[in-house]
Design an enzyme around this catalytic site. Structure first.
Site, mmCIF file in Angstrom:
data_model
loop_
_atom_site.group_PDB
_atom_site.id
_atom_site.type_symbol
_atom_site.label_atom_id
_atom_site.label_comp_id
_atom_site.label_asym_id
_atom_site.label_seq_id
_atom_site.Cartn_x
_atom_site.Cartn_y
_atom_site.Cartn_z
ATOM 1 N N LYS A 161 9.990 8.345 9.071
ATOM 2 C CA LYS A 161 10.471 8.985 7.705
ATOM 3 C C LYS A 161 9.270 10.017 7.553
ATOM 4 C CE LYS A 161 9.812 7.083 3.516
ATOM 5 N NZ LYS A 161 9.123 7.758 2.616
ATOM 6 N N ASN A 162 8.134 9.433 7.433
ATOM 7 C CA ASN A 162 7.060 10.237 6.753
ATOM 8 C C ASN A 162 6.438 11.337 7.550
ATOM 9 O OD1 ASN A 162 7.385 9.053 4.238
ATOM 10 N ND2 ASN A 162 5.432 7.672 4.482
ATOM 11 N N CYS B 104 6.012 8.466 -10.467
ATOM 12 C CA CYS B 104 6.904 7.719 -9.991
ATOM 13 C C CYS B 104 6.402 6.056 -10.239
ATOM 14 C CB CYS B 104 7.271 7.854 -8.595
ATOM 15 S SG CYS B 104 5.993 7.403 -7.393
ATOM 16 N N ARG C 277 0.606 10.072 -9.345
ATOM 17 C CA ARG C 277 0.848 10.712 -8.160
ATOM 18 C C ARG C 277 0.725 12.231 -8.469
ATOM 19 N NH1 ARG C 277 5.116 8.475 -4.132
ATOM 20 N NH2 ARG C 277 4.007 9.573 -2.680
ATOM 21 N N PRO C 278 -0.313 12.828 -9.048
ATOM 22 C CA PRO C 278 -0.378 14.373 -9.155
ATOM 23 C C PRO C 278 -0.405 15.067 -7.924
ATOM 24 C CG PRO C 278 -2.610 13.316 -9.302
ATOM 25 C CD PRO C 278 -1.571 12.069 -9.129
ATOM 26 N N ASP D 88 -2.444 18.025 -7.659
ATOM 27 C CA ASP D 88 -3.819 18.963 -7.995
ATOM 28 C C ASP D 88 -4.557 19.217 -6.773
ATOM 29 O OD1 ASP D 88 -4.320 16.142 -8.116
ATOM 30 O OD2 ASP D 88 -6.269 16.502 -8.621
ATOM 31 N N ASP E 161 1.734 1.535 2.300
ATOM 32 C CA ASP E 161 3.266 0.914 2.576
ATOM 33 C C ASP E 161 3.558 -0.260 3.327
ATOM 34 O OD1 ASP E 161 3.479 3.655 1.651
ATOM 35 O OD2 ASP E 161 3.841 4.743 3.574
ATOM 36 N N ILE F 177 -5.022 2.512 -2.953
ATOM 37 C CA ILE F 177 -4.397 3.973 -2.941
ATOM 38 C C ILE F 177 -3.708 4.298 -4.189
ATOM 39 C CG2 ILE F 177 -3.014 5.702 -1.574
ATOM 40 C CD1 ILE F 177 -5.338 4.590 -0.184
ATOM 41 N N ARG G 5 16.337 4.775 1.118
ATOM 42 C CA ARG G 5 15.605 6.133 1.279
ATOM 43 C C ARG G 5 14.808 5.938 2.429
ATOM 44 N NH1 ARG G 5 12.447 7.611 -4.066
ATOM 45 N NH2 ARG G 5 11.804 9.056 -2.542
HETATM 46 C C1 EPZ Z 1 2.303 9.739 1.330
HETATM 47 O O1 EPZ Z 1 2.505 10.128 0.050
HETATM 48 C C2 EPZ Z 1 3.530 8.869 1.725
HETATM 49 N N1 EPZ Z 1 4.673 9.566 1.482
HETATM 50 C C3 EPZ Z 1 3.649 7.480 0.978
HETATM 51 O O2 EPZ Z 1 4.810 6.915 1.471
HETATM 52 C C4 EPZ Z 1 2.140 7.031 1.225
HETATM 53 O O3 EPZ Z 1 2.020 5.874 0.573
HETATM 54 C C5 EPZ Z 1 1.140 7.730 1.013
HETATM 55 O O4 EPZ Z 1 1.241 8.854 1.674
HETATM 56 C C6 EPZ Z 1 -0.334 6.958 1.208
HETATM 57 O O5 EPZ Z 1 -0.319 6.522 2.721
HETATM 58 C C7 EPZ Z 1 5.079 10.613 2.398
HETATM 59 O O6 EPZ Z 1 4.565 10.981 3.432
HETATM 60 C C8 EPZ Z 1 6.382 11.286 2.059
HETATM 61 P P1 EPZ Z 1 -1.411 10.776 -0.982
HETATM 62 P P2 EPZ Z 1 1.556 11.180 -0.422
HETATM 63 O O7 EPZ Z 1 -1.341 12.261 -1.342
HETATM 64 O O8 EPZ Z 1 1.259 12.123 0.302
HETATM 65 C C9 EPZ Z 1 -3.598 10.667 -5.127
HETATM 66 C C10 EPZ Z 1 6.462 5.553 1.483
HETATM 67 O O9 EPZ Z 1 6.775 4.198 0.889
HETATM 68 N N2 EPZ Z 1 -3.348 12.202 -5.389
HETATM 69 O O10 EPZ Z 1 -2.085 10.491 0.441
HETATM 70 O O11 EPZ Z 1 1.920 11.616 -1.819
HETATM 71 C C11 EPZ Z 1 -2.512 10.207 -5.147
HETATM 72 O O12 EPZ Z 1 -1.987 9.918 -6.675
HETATM 73 C C12 EPZ Z 1 5.695 6.361 0.665
HETATM 74 O O13 EPZ Z 1 6.880 5.887 2.256
HETATM 75 C C13 EPZ Z 1 -4.029 12.955 -6.244
HETATM 76 O O14 EPZ Z 1 -5.017 12.566 -7.076
HETATM 77 O O15 EPZ Z 1 0.224 10.170 -0.823
HETATM 78 C C14 EPZ Z 1 -2.816 8.703 -4.573
HETATM 79 O O16 EPZ Z 1 -3.404 7.881 -5.548
HETATM 80 C C15 EPZ Z 1 5.240 5.929 -0.713
HETATM 81 N N3 EPZ Z 1 -3.984 14.220 -6.189
HETATM 82 C C16 EPZ Z 1 -3.729 9.204 -3.394
HETATM 83 O O17 EPZ Z 1 -4.099 10.264 -3.892
HETATM 84 C C17 EPZ Z 1 -3.018 14.864 -4.980
HETATM 85 O O18 EPZ Z 1 -2.896 16.213 -5.264
HETATM 86 C C18 EPZ Z 1 -3.138 9.281 -1.934
HETATM 87 O O19 EPZ Z 1 -1.820 9.945 -2.240
HETATM 88 C C19 EPZ Z 1 -2.552 14.038 -4.356
HETATM 89 C C20 EPZ Z 1 -2.728 12.625 -4.023
#
Ligand code: EPZ
Length: 456
Positions: free
Chosen positions: A51-52, A147, A152-153, A155, A338, A360, A430
């Site tokens: 999916k991802n 969520c 999950r910002p 930025d 995950d 995370i 989903r």
């Molecule tokens: C991806 O989310 C996956 N989603 C998530 O899977 C997965 O849990 C996550 O990566 C971590 O492995 C998809 O691929 C669609 P991140 P993503 O940006 O990209 C912070 C599932 O169950 N952050 O690596 O949104 C954030 O808040 C889902 O399939 C910022 O601060 O994750 C988090 O604490 C859930 N600013 C950390 O970084 C930003 O601009 C890692 O998030 C972006 C992220």
């Protein structure tokens, strides 16, 4: 010029999947899953495409006006259908076939705005931003809210685009991004935190920027490597995939191609944990072990055997009790967040104790109160949880709160005494294709029921 002679046109086949994510979501919000615990899992489970990775491939297909084809797409997932609906809305022609083939033709995009109604259903919609900004010089995307698993910002995504010269305006709940005259410029971007989504979004935008972009402290997930490999087939110049430093030399245009999506490591890991819990022997078809070493180590320590057999993986546990072990979630190649909820379910039935530390997301222990209702002994302190093994879980009515929490409750139901019903299973739809069918085929007593709940 098209570089994909095999893809003359989007085919008009009868076995396509109708996309209506809202209806689908409504339907599954009215359903629940009932599991009768106590049966071992034995049999064969085909693993779906990741999916991802699939979601990002769909976004990347918008970087070209040529037709693009993917195979091994998890087309039945609601997230995939939601993104397909969003892309259709802005003019992308999409065909999703039941055999997992997806045809995408983004030659007639008429809008660069992703509306709130679709983005709110799925945060990954924000990944349309990089391709639209890279190809058309502008993108407007509704700001995704927080969520259940954390705030999950985005930025880091926006800072990356800014570094490439884009002007970013936040107004009325939307992010408006505009490239400078002449298009995005390559830049050296150091991410202060590892982010899967920011790495992917900025990498996509950079494929069409002027000059070289260097992403430092980039995420190394297998899905990013898969996405990068598909982009390279489209003509992108990318090196360093799978390392913390990715280099992208911008090109003037990308072209069509065909790509087979990598297997879903989280689905693979979920079933591995299922077998660990129930005992039995299951052949997971068309998957790999190399992208799951951080799970396989702790599983082997707990008493599970895992072996590769060609493109399949055989998971086995005999009658011996599981042994508690500690894990801490980290960016890849560390233990995947995950798989944290599923692993915690396994620890509830281990001999001894195990500690789970989540680094995370700030709120990813929502399965804990539900597991406790089933008799689990879990103490949470900050971002760590001590799980002390119990001899029995008891079936109960529990509520799914997010995708991975939901599946952890189904796994608990498989070993609990009596019956477990899991409500709000739209989260599961989903991200898991045919979960009930796959478990049933391995002997689980599990079914979907209408729950009588109404959408909020
Ligand atoms: C991806 O989310 C996956 N989603 C998530 O899977 C997965 O849990 C996550 O990566 C971590 O492995 C998809 O691929 C669609 P991140 P993503 O940006 O990209 C912070 C599932 O169950 N952050 O690596 O949104 C954030 O808040 C889902 O399939 C910022 O601060 O994750 C988090 O604490 C859930 N600013 C950390 O970084 C930003 O601009 C890692 O998030 C972006 C992220």
């Amino acid at each position: 010029m098209s570089h994909s002679p095999a893809l003359k046109q989007t085919p008009d086949t009868p076995d396509f999947i109708v996309i209506d994510p809202h209806k689908a979501m409504l339907a599954s919000s009215l359903e629940k899953i009932k599991v009768q615990g106590g049966t071992q899992l034995n049999g064969v489970i085909p693993i779906s495409g990741a999916k991802n990775a699939a979601l990002k491939h769909m976004c990347a297909a918008m970087l070209t006006g040529d037709p693009v084809q993917f195979t091994n797409m998890p087309v039945y997932l609601k997230d995939i259908q939601t993104l397909a609906a969003l892309m259709k809305e802005i003019g992308v022609a999409m065909t999703l076939r039941s055999d997992g083939t997806m045809f995408i033709n983004a030659s007639k995009i008429h809008s660069t705005e992703a509306p709130y109604d679709l983005v709110r259903r799925m945060r990954a919609s924000v990944l349309v931003m990089g391709p639209l900004l890279g190809r058309f010089g502008e993108a407007t995307v509704s700001l995704p809210g927080g969520c259940t698993i954390g705030s999950r910002p985005i930025d880091l995504h926006l800072d990356g685009f800014r570094a490439m010269g884009a002007e970013i305006i936040l107004e009325d709940g939307y992010v408006r991004a505009k490239a400078p005259v002449g298009g995005l410029r390559g830049a050296k971007i150091m991410f202060p935190k590892v982010s899967v989504g920011a790495t992917e979004n900025v990498m996509m935008a950079a494929t069409l920027a002027k000059g070289e972009t260097i992403l430092m402290n980039a995420a190394r997930e297998p899905e990013i490597i898969d996405q990068g490999e598909a982009l390279i087939k489209m003509g992108a110049k990318i090196s360093g995939l799978g390392t913390p430093e990715i280099r992208i030399e911008g090109v003037s245009a990308l072209h069509g191609m065909t790509h087979d999506v990598l297997p879903d490591r989280i689905e693979t890991g979920t079933f591995m944990i299922g077998v660990a819990l129930t005992g039995g022997t299951v052949r997971l078809q068309h998957t790999r072990t190399d992208f799951l070493t951080s799970l396989i180590g702790p599983l082997q320590k707990a008493g599970v055997t895992i072996e590769e057999d060609g493109a399949d993986v055989i998971v086995h546990r005999n009658g011996k009790p599981l042994v508690g072990t500690d894990i801490m979630t980290e960016p890849y190649p560390g233990f995947a967040t995950d798989l944290q909820a599923q692993f915690m379910t396994m620890l509830t039935m281990c001999n001894g104790a195990g500690m789970v530390t989540e680094t995370i997301f700030e709120n990813r222990f929502m399965h804990v109160p539900e597991l406790r209702r089933m008799g689990a002994d879990i103490a949470v302190q900050g971002n760590s949880a001590i799980v002390r093994g119990v001899t029995k879980l008891k079936g109960a009515e529990v509520m799914a709160t997010d995708l991975r929490a939901s599946v952890s409750l189904i796994l608990a139901g498989l070993v609990a005494d009596g019956e477990t019903t899991v409500d709000r299973i739209y989260h599961l739809d989903r991200g898991y294709e045919n979960l009930v069918g796959k478990l049933e085929a391995c002997g689980a007593t599990i079914e979907r029921l209408s729950s009588g709940l109404h959408e909020e």
